[in-house]
Design a protein around this motif. Structure first.
Motif, PDB file in Angstrom:
ATOM      1  N   MET A   1      24.832   8.211   4.861  1.00 37.79           N
ATOM      2  CA  MET A   1      23.642   7.820   4.113  1.00 37.79           C
ATOM      3  C   MET A   1      22.550   8.876   4.278  1.00 37.79           C
ATOM      4  SD  MET A   1      21.310   4.389   4.490  1.00 37.79           S
ATOM      5  CE  MET A   1      22.636   3.311   3.967  1.00 37.79           C
ATOM      6  N   ILE A   2      21.969   9.286   3.159  1.00 40.10           N
ATOM      7  CA  ILE A   2      20.911  10.289   3.173  1.00 40.10           C
ATOM      8  C   ILE A   2      19.555   9.584   3.158  1.00 40.10           C
ATOM      9  CG2 ILE A   2      19.870  12.224   1.948  1.00 40.10           C
ATOM     10  CD1 ILE A   2      22.616  12.799   0.744  1.00 40.10           C
ATOM     11  N   LYS A   3      18.725   9.876   4.162  1.00 40.37           N
ATOM     12  CA  LYS A   3      17.392   9.278   4.243  1.00 40.37           C
ATOM     13  C   LYS A   3      16.337  10.353   3.996  1.00 40.37           C
ATOM     14  CE  LYS A   3      18.399   5.542   7.514  1.00 40.37           C
ATOM     15  NZ  LYS A   3      18.053   4.962   8.828  1.00 40.37           N
ATOM     16  N   GLU A   4      15.388  10.013   3.112  1.00 45.98           N
ATOM     17  CA  GLU A   4      14.285  10.920   2.813  1.00 45.98           C
ATOM     18  C   GLU A   4      12.972  10.151   2.953  1.00 45.98           C
ATOM     19  OE1 GLU A   4      15.987  13.852  -0.599  1.00 45.98           O
ATOM     20  OE2 GLU A   4      15.929  11.718  -1.097  1.00 45.98           O
ATOM     21  N   LEU A   5      12.026  10.758   3.638  1.00 45.37           N
ATOM     22  CA  LEU A   5      10.697  10.176   3.783  1.00 45.37           C
ATOM     23  C   LEU A   5       9.739  10.982   2.916  1.00 45.37           C
ATOM     24  CD1 LEU A   5       9.327   7.887   5.449  1.00 45.37           C
ATOM     25  CD2 LEU A   5       8.545   9.659   7.000  1.00 45.37           C
ATOM     26  N   VAL A   6       9.131  10.315   1.929  1.00 45.70           N
ATOM     27  CA  VAL A   6       8.235  10.980   0.985  1.00 45.70           C
ATOM     28  C   VAL A   6       6.819  10.463   1.243  1.00 45.70           C
ATOM     29  CG1 VAL A   6       7.785  11.475  -1.444  1.00 45.70           C
ATOM     30  CG2 VAL A   6      10.128  11.062  -0.675  1.00 45.70           C
ATOM     31  N   VAL A   7       5.912  11.373   1.576  1.00 44.87           N
ATOM     32  CA  VAL A   7       4.560  11.001   1.996  1.00 44.87           C
ATOM     33  C   VAL A   7       3.551  11.623   1.023  1.00 44.87           C
ATOM     34  CG1 VAL A   7       2.922  10.978   3.901  1.00 44.87           C
ATOM     35  CG2 VAL A   7       5.377  11.025   4.390  1.00 44.87           C
ATOM     36  N   HIS A   8       2.850  10.762   0.308  1.00 43.84           N
ATOM     37  CA  HIS A   8       1.893  11.213  -0.714  1.00 43.84           C
ATOM     38  C   HIS A   8       0.488  10.760  -0.344  1.00 43.84           C
ATOM     39  CE1 HIS A   8      -0.216  11.817  -4.432  1.00 43.84           C
ATOM     40  NE2 HIS A   8      -0.305  10.519  -4.684  1.00 43.84           N
ATOM     41  N   ALA A   9      -0.446  11.690  -0.300  1.00 39.38           N
ATOM     42  CA  ALA A   9      -1.840  11.382   0.025  1.00 39.38           C
ATOM     43  C   ALA A   9      -2.675  11.376  -1.245  1.00 39.38           C
ATOM     44  CB  ALA A   9      -2.387  12.405   1.013  1.00 39.38           C
ATOM     45  N   ASN A  10      -3.506  10.334  -1.397  1.00 36.63           N
ATOM     46  CA  ASN A  10      -4.438  10.284  -2.512  1.00 36.63           C
ATOM     47  C   ASN A  10      -5.787   9.780  -2.019  1.00 36.63           C
ATOM     48  OD1 ASN A  10      -4.205   7.437  -2.319  1.00 36.63           O
ATOM     49  ND2 ASN A  10      -2.448   7.455  -3.712  1.00 36.63           N
ATOM     50  N   SER A  11      -6.692   9.469  -2.944  1.00 32.83           N
ATOM     51  CA  SER A  11      -8.044   9.080  -2.550  1.00 32.83           C
ATOM     52  C   SER A  11      -8.083   7.730  -1.836  1.00 32.83           C
ATOM     53  CB  SER A  11      -8.945   9.034  -3.788  1.00 32.83           C
ATOM     54  OG  SER A  11      -8.426   8.121  -4.737  1.00 32.83           O
ATOM     55  N   GLY A  13      -5.564   6.465   0.197  1.00 31.05           N
ATOM     56  CA  GLY A  13      -4.891   6.489   1.487  1.00 31.05           C
ATOM     57  C   GLY A  13      -3.599   7.276   1.406  1.00 31.05           C
ATOM     58  N   VAL A  14      -2.673   6.935   2.289  1.00 28.36           N
ATOM     59  CA  VAL A  14      -1.386   7.620   2.334  1.00 28.36           C
ATOM     60  C   VAL A  14      -0.300   6.640   1.916  1.00 28.36           C
ATOM     61  CG1 VAL A  14       0.259   8.861   3.790  1.00 28.36           C
ATOM     62  CG2 VAL A  14      -2.192   9.138   4.194  1.00 28.36           C
ATOM     63  N   GLU A  15       0.449   7.001   0.878  1.00 31.10           N
ATOM     64  CA  GLU A  15       1.587   6.202   0.426  1.00 31.10           C
ATOM     65  C   GLU A  15       2.859   6.771   1.041  1.00 31.10           C
ATOM     66  OE1 GLU A  15       1.283   4.567  -3.883  1.00 31.10           O
ATOM     67  OE2 GLU A  15       0.319   6.532  -3.912  1.00 31.10           O
ATOM     68  N   GLU A  26      11.844   1.171   1.459  1.00 33.50           N
ATOM     69  CA  GLU A  26      10.605   0.785   2.129  1.00 33.50           C
ATOM     70  C   GLU A  26       9.439   1.497   1.462  1.00 33.50           C
ATOM     71  OE1 GLU A  26      10.294   0.972   6.364  1.00 33.50           O
ATOM     72  OE2 GLU A  26      12.353   0.304   6.695  1.00 33.50           O
ATOM     73  N   TYR A  27       8.324   0.755   1.328  1.00 39.20           N
ATOM     74  CA  TYR A  27       7.119   1.323   0.731  1.00 39.20           C
ATOM     75  C   TYR A  27       5.919   0.838   1.533  1.00 39.20           C
ATOM     76  CZ  TYR A  27       3.264   2.020  -2.541  1.00 39.20           C
ATOM     77  OH  TYR A  27       2.066   2.390  -3.115  1.00 39.20           O
ATOM     78  N   HIS A  28       5.074   1.761   1.952  1.00 40.07           N
ATOM     79  CA  HIS A  28       3.900   1.416   2.765  1.00 40.07           C
ATOM     80  C   HIS A  28       2.671   2.119   2.198  1.00 40.07           C
ATOM     81  CE1 HIS A  28       6.603  -0.049   5.987  1.00 40.07           C
ATOM     82  NE2 HIS A  28       7.346   0.994   5.661  1.00 40.07           N
ATOM     83  N   LEU A  29       1.537   1.472   2.349  1.00 35.86           N
ATOM     84  CA  LEU A  29       0.257   2.093   2.008  1.00 35.86           C
ATOM     85  C   LEU A  29      -0.628   2.049   3.238  1.00 35.86           C
ATOM     86  CD1 LEU A  29      -1.787   3.347   0.083  1.00 35.86           C
ATOM     87  CD2 LEU A  29      -2.445   1.034  -0.622  1.00 35.86           C
ATOM     88  N   ASP A  30      -0.961   3.202   3.765  1.00 38.70           N
ATOM     89  CA  ASP A  30      -1.848   3.314   4.923  1.00 38.70           C
ATOM     90  C   ASP A  30      -3.241   3.643   4.378  1.00 38.70           C
ATOM     91  OD1 ASP A  30      -2.645   3.333   7.509  1.00 38.70           O
ATOM     92  OD2 ASP A  30      -1.661   5.186   8.092  1.00 38.70           O
ATOM     93  N   ALA A  31      -4.021   2.588   4.079  1.00 37.75           N
ATOM     94  CA  ALA A  31      -5.302   2.762   3.397  1.00 37.75           C
ATOM     95  C   ALA A  31      -6.345   3.378   4.311  1.00 37.75           C
ATOM     96  CB  ALA A  31      -5.795   1.425   2.855  1.00 37.75           C
ATOM     97  N   TYR A  32      -7.184   4.260   3.749  1.00 43.14           N
ATOM     98  CA  TYR A  32      -8.248   4.902   4.517  1.00 43.14           C
ATOM     99  C   TYR A  32      -9.312   3.897   4.943  1.00 43.14           C
ATOM    100  CZ  TYR A  32      -6.376   9.387   2.893  1.00 43.14           C
ATOM    101  OH  TYR A  32      -5.574  10.454   2.639  1.00 43.14           O
TER     102      TYR A  32
END
Length: 513
Positions: A1-11, A13-15, A26-32
């Motif tokens: 199984m191939i696992k990829e972690l994609v981290v996108h920063a916007n105004s 927070g961090v998705e 899995e989907y997470h939002l680390d709000a500022y």
């Protein structure tokens, strides 16, 4: 199984998106602007009120709602926690416990007013984040997670992850931990410690003891409520918890995050440093990895399966209800029970993904398509267990009842992830007063016209996918048309994170216009 972690920063927070074989799991939002008080955070709190009827107490930790702790969450060694908290508060206790006398355990069926008093100052840890109208739930069974180990003070026990199954490996790790653990500190050996030598384990012990030392020093002469130790943010905790050889890529579009992740991996997992990438392409990161589309299709009330069947997810105050429907496609040459079983197995895999993706907890009731065969019912139960096998949250699955329902309980750690998949409405007082796509495009054209006097010659125009398609169907190339008018190159890029009336124009270097 191939696992990829994609981290996108916007105004906002961090998705964070975790992909397994390109599929979002899995989907997470680390709000500022998040107020804190996350699961794992450790606070110095004050007992505000005892409630013998509930056999619980309400604790002041600084949250707008008082935190809650039940007697069963005090931990067997609450008396040791209480005395340590008092001594550390007075500056009379170091972080080491080699000379600390461990108090006797409390009974399992005791009363909270025999253990705590109003006004007591203690160390508490958040076990569950605030949900709806409820404040955070607390525990005094303290733990600090590292990469390979979990530190548990005021005990000398050593636990080994159940996922490490080989008896000889469990015995080896147990022997190593007895050699390196400090007195009166217990440890839980995590799954990814399998096969490690004493040096790696010793390094993790030292890191955890340093955190405990910082926490202890933060108690001295402090007036509660006071945060003592914060759990690391979601990006780093996911990297810490999930990092293994199946991880093929960690990619982020933010330079600061890339630098922080690089430093973290170099210190804690140097063998994985090479899989970290900095994304610099013009196409939005979540578009490139198909995350935006998957989020919008996965978080709706109805989720369609490949077979044409679909599941409907409903949330009530007491539980979650999931209904499985066969859809319009019916295979004529397949016996009805077999057809229902095949759809149910497909739905079971999607339900397991949805529980993990949305972090749904509590009681879940699934209404699968009716099947007469008891053999198929047993096989569906086995399929559901297999689909849930990779879910780290504690869960219990019951066989299909005589009413054709399957019941699941799943650990709830934090607020359920809810994503509004509807396109936001454009209000009358909005900058974009539009009734149809042509008016949106007119707004865009008006903005582009101002680029004529700009010193840059190349620009990127990000638009909603619907507007993108509308512009691309233009008989005369949109890009050539605007070059002929303003003598500037404008590259068109679709971005699903934008609402219908939103767009943004940046230079080729990413500077906003």
């Amino acid at each position: 199984m191939i696992k990829e972690l994609v981290v996108h920063a916007n105004s906002k927070g961090v998705e964070i998106a975790l992909l397994e074989n390109k599929k979002l799991v899995e989907y997470h939002l680390d709000a500022y602007d998040k107020e804190g008080f996350g699961a794992g955070d450790i606070y110095l709190g004050r007992v505000k009120k005892l409630n013998p009827g509930l056999n619980a107490a309400f604790i002041e930790i600084g949250h707008e709602k008082d935190a809650f702790i039940h007697y069963s969450d005090l931990s067997p060694y609450i008396r040791s926690v209480r005395r340590f908290s008092s001594d550390a508060f007075k500056g009379e206790q170091s972080h080491l416990l080699d000379t600390f006398y461990l108090e006797p355990h409390i009974p399992k069926d005791g009363q909270i007013d025999n253990v705590l008093e109003k006004g007591d100052i203690l160390i508490f840890q958040i076990s569950k984040e605030a949900i709806s109208t409820k404040g955070p739930r607390l525990t005094c069974e303290l733990s600090i997670a590292g990469r390979y180990l979990v530190l548990v003070p005021f005990t000398n026990s050593i636990g080994i992850s159940k996922k490490i199954e080989k008896p000889e490996e469990r015995e080896r790790l147990l022997d190593l931990m007895h050699k390196i653990k400090p007195k009166n500190f217990g440890f839980v050996v995590r799954t990814n410690a399998e096969g490690l030598g004493i040096e790696e384990l010793k390094h993790d012990v030292e890191n955890l003891m340093n955190k405990w030392k910082v926490m202890t020093e933060n108690i001295r002469y402090q007036n509660p409520p006071k945060v003592l130790l914060k759990e690391m943010n979601k990006t780093f905790s996911i990297v810490r918890d999930l990092m293994n050889d199946s991880f093929s890529k960690i990619v982020t579009d933010n330079a600061t995050l890339h630098g922080d992740l690089k430093a973290y991996l170099k210190e804690h997992s140097p063998e994985h440093s090479s899989i970290l990438e900095k994304y610099d392409e013009a196409t939005p990161l979540f578009e490139k990895f198909d995350v935006s589309r998957q989020v919008k299709t996965a978080f709706g009330k109805t989720v369609t399966l490949k077979s044409g069947a679909y599941v409907i997810l409903e949330h009530t105050e007491a539980l979650h209800v999931i209904d499985v429907n066969s859809g319009p496609k019916v295979k004529k040459d397949v016996e009805q029970d077999t057809h229902a079983f095949n759809i149910n197995v497909e739905a079971a895999n999607e339900v397991a993904r949805q529980l993990r993706l949305r972090d749904i907890g509590g009681i879940i009731v699934i209404d699968f398509i009716d099947m007469k065969s008891s053999d198929y019912k047993h096989k569906l139960y086995d399929a559901m267990q297999e689909a849930m096998r990779t879910d780290k949250a504690r869960h219990v699955i019951l066989p299909i009842s005589k009413f054709g329902l399957m019941e699941i309980t799943r650990q709830r750690m934090k607020e359920q992830v809810i994503v509004d998949t509807r396109e936001p409405m454009l209000h009358a007082n909005s900058k974009y007063k539009v009734d149809q796509p042509l008016q949106i495009i007119d707004n865009i054209k008006s903005e582009l016209h101002h680029l004529k006097t700009h010193k840059e010659t190349n620009f990127l125009l990000y638009v909603h996918p619907f507007i993108y398609s509308f512009l691309k169907q233009d008989t005369f190339s949109f890009r050539m048309k605007w070059y002929s008018r303003i003598k500037k190159w404008v590259r068109l890029i679709q971005d699903s994170s934008l609402s219908l009336g939103e767009y943004k124009i940046v230079t080729k270097n990413g500077e906003k216009v």
